[in-house]
Write a protein that holds these residues in place. Structure first.
Motif, PDB file in Angstrom:
ATOM      1  N   GLU A  33       0.824  -1.214   0.000  1.00 57.14           N
ATOM      2  CA  GLU A  33       0.000   0.000   0.000  1.00 57.14           C
ATOM      3  C   GLU A  33       0.861   1.267   0.000  1.00 57.14           C
ATOM      4  O   GLU A  33       0.568   2.224  -0.711  1.00 57.14           O
ATOM      5  N   HIS A  40      -3.694  -8.193  -3.248  1.00 63.51           N
ATOM      6  CA  HIS A  40      -2.972  -7.091  -3.886  1.00 63.51           C
ATOM      7  C   HIS A  40      -3.476  -6.835  -5.300  1.00 63.51           C
ATOM      8  O   HIS A  40      -3.525  -5.678  -5.738  1.00 63.51           O
ATOM      9  N   LEU A  61      -6.476  -4.672  -4.822  1.00 64.92           N
ATOM     10  CA  LEU A  61      -6.054  -3.319  -4.450  1.00 64.92           C
ATOM     11  C   LEU A  61      -5.586  -2.554  -5.680  1.00 64.92           C
ATOM     12  O   LEU A  61      -6.023  -1.429  -5.939  1.00 64.92           O
TER      13      LEU A  61
END
Length: 179
Positions: free
Chosen positions: A19, A41, A44
């Motif tokens: 992040e 991920h 994301l």
């Protein structure tokens, strides 16, 4: 009667390392989530507008998010004789909780000029906290830093040592760019 909360799958949040550094990848770029597992991920990154190639050997894991917009899922053996990603390049490569040393040069070779490597996994000393515990799957101190330098990458950030979150472990992480 069952407790419905106990039936819900545990959702693992994205790594804070990923992040923190994924904003360095060219906006809208092509990103590889290598050994993506549950796809935390990949989700994301796709949510941030990246075009994500999510690759894992576990077919069931890949199926769970193959219809997510922005993600192209691929089931592949990353440890076989043939490298399934040969000839491909990416603006970002994300690897967490995975280490297969024989393919590290292949992984680094896929990073395009200006591309960002975000890598985080376990290191020696983790055997005190659980798995992985075999030295074959644990980085040596400074190993990611050495690999990045040997591949001509410029280090942005590097960390290694004990972490308490998400569980006690010995970890090593690097963010590096190919100039």
């Amino acid at each position: 009667m069952t407790d419905s909360l106990n039936e819900l799958p545990q959702i693992i949040p994205p790594s804070s390392w990923v992040e923190r550094h994924c904003g360095r990848i060219t906006p809208g770029g092509r990103v590889l989530d290598l050994a993506c597992g549950s796809g935390r991920h990949a989700r994301l990154l796709a949510g941030l507008g990246f075009s994500v190639a999510a690759v894992d050997r576990n077919f069931e894991a890949i199926l769970k998010f193959s219809a997510v917009p922005g993600i192209t899922a691929m089931q592949a053996d990353l440890e076989g004789d043939e490298w399934p990603l040969a000839g491909r390049t990416f603006d970002g490569i994300v690897v967490t909780n995975y280490l297969w040393r024989p393919r590290l040069p292949d992984v680094l070779a896929m990073l395009a000029p200006g591309g960002v490597l975000i890598y985080e996994t376990f290191m020696l000393g983790n055997e005190a906290y659980g798995k992985p515990s075999s030295p074959a799957f644990l980085l040596r101190p400074g190993e990611l830093r050495e690999l990045a330098q040997a591949a001509g990458l410029r280090e942005i950030a590097f960390e290694e040592g004990y972490t308490a979150s998400p569980k006690p472990a010995m970890r090593q992480a690097i963010c590096a760019v190919r100039e």
